[in-house]
Enzyme design. Sequence first.
Site, PDB file in Angstrom:
ATOM      1  N   PRO A  56     -12.461 -12.744 -50.123  1.00  0.00           N
ATOM      2  CA  PRO A  56     -13.199 -12.719 -48.859  1.00  0.00           C
ATOM      3  C   PRO A  56     -12.575 -11.739 -47.871  1.00  0.00           C
ATOM      4  O   PRO A  56     -11.344 -11.615 -47.821  1.00  0.00           O
ATOM      5  CB  PRO A  56     -13.097 -14.156 -48.334  1.00  0.00           C
ATOM      6  CG  PRO A  56     -12.197 -14.893 -49.237  1.00  0.00           C
ATOM      7  CD  PRO A  56     -11.870 -14.058 -50.430  1.00  0.00           C
ATOM      8  N   GLY A 112      -7.182 -12.800 -44.393  1.00  0.00           N
ATOM      9  CA  GLY A 112      -5.746 -12.915 -44.609  1.00  0.00           C
ATOM     10  C   GLY A 112      -5.320 -12.852 -46.059  1.00  0.00           C
ATOM     11  O   GLY A 112      -4.180 -13.136 -46.390  1.00  0.00           O
ATOM     12  N   GLY A 122      -5.793 -10.034 -47.996  1.00  0.00           N
ATOM     13  CA  GLY A 122      -5.529  -8.650 -48.412  1.00  0.00           C
ATOM     14  C   GLY A 122      -6.714  -7.939 -49.035  1.00  0.00           C
ATOM     15  O   GLY A 122      -6.526  -7.023 -49.841  1.00  0.00           O
ATOM     16  N   SER A 123      -7.928  -8.316 -48.654  1.00  0.00           N
ATOM     17  CA  SER A 123      -9.094  -7.718 -49.311  1.00  0.00           C
ATOM     18  C   SER A 123      -9.137  -6.199 -49.141  1.00  0.00           C
ATOM     19  O   SER A 123      -9.433  -5.475 -50.100  1.00  0.00           O
ATOM     20  CB  SER A 123     -10.387  -8.337 -48.786  1.00  0.00           C
ATOM     21  OG  SER A 123     -10.530  -8.042 -47.421  1.00  0.00           O
ATOM     22  N   ASP A 133       0.993  -5.798 -47.377  1.00  0.00           N
ATOM     23  CA  ASP A 133      -0.206  -6.016 -48.203  1.00  0.00           C
ATOM     24  C   ASP A 133      -0.259  -5.019 -49.358  1.00  0.00           C
ATOM     25  O   ASP A 133      -0.420  -5.398 -50.520  1.00  0.00           O
ATOM     26  CB  ASP A 133      -1.483  -5.842 -47.357  1.00  0.00           C
ATOM     27  CG  ASP A 133      -1.845  -7.086 -46.583  1.00  0.00           C
ATOM     28  OD1 ASP A 133      -0.939  -7.885 -46.321  1.00  0.00           O
ATOM     29  OD2 ASP A 133      -3.030  -7.251 -46.250  1.00  0.00           O
TER      30      ASP A 133
END
Length: 310
Positions: A98, A102, A104-105, A149
């Site tokens: 998603p 939060g 890391g997409s 990330d």
Amino acid sequence: MPRIVEASAPGKIILFGEHAVVYGQPALAVPLTALRATALISPGVPGDGLRIRAQDLNVSISLAEGAAHGLALTARLVLDRLGAPEPDAEIAIRSTIPIASGLGSGAAVSAALARALAIYLGQPLDNAALSDLVYEVEKVHHGTPSGIDNTVICHAEPVYFIKGQPPQVFHTQHPFTLVVGDTGIASPTRETVGAVRAAWQREPALYNGYFEQIGVLVREARTAIEAGKNERLGPLMDRNQALLEQIGVSSPELEHLVQAARDGGALGAKLSGGGRGGNMIALVTPDHAGEVSQALRDAGARHVLITTVH
Ligand code: PMV
């Protein structure tokens, strides 16, 4: 280059240290392999150049049109780095991570795209080079990202991360189980990072104190994980959550889920990532995972998943 190449990258969870990591403190993050971004490249129409489609994001752009878009920027950086001309190709991006939650997409999508394109061009990038490249894209998305990330997502291993230093891959003695609960509230990291920066500028001594306290518990957490004392992580998560609340990146919805997880039998819980929305994590014993998941659903979590950290 008439062939098809597919590459992917996982999501990530920050266990401890978000936000403080932007100010030089360590953080611990692990890959979230249950969720992935994937890029599939196939030959395109001769003379048409590179086209990137991301169905889930409703995006379809050519390299020329989309200069300001993160996906186009990623492709441009790969071509520049490899000294390669723009190929006539189609890149299809898919992601089960998603966005703005939060996990890391953004970094995972960039990593999958860059990895696939470099392979397609016959010049694969190693994980460190890939991570550097994705960091450049993250700067556009986040403003002042720490680099955590891109590091954990490109290396796909647990990392102990200090900004500006080579990432240290760390290993667990014993696996542990986390339940991840999504508030369903999108919260762009760029905004929370910006809000923390503004608050830090107003009250530097106070915020530096918070960041230092977070740094202390991140180091304790690493020691506990490496010693196989996973049960110690629960209280450390609770302390990290309390500090994140003081820093101003929690929210009533996150705190509701954190409390529900604790009441449901979790050993500790905290928000994960940028905060003010997105996801929270709870440490559980494997036999409590189901109960805590149910408690989170009952408390209104939009998505719940159970993951084991190895
Ligand atoms: O919200 P995420 O998953 O992108 O995590 C952001 C982590 C921060 O520490 C808040 C920012 C950063 O760049 O490290």
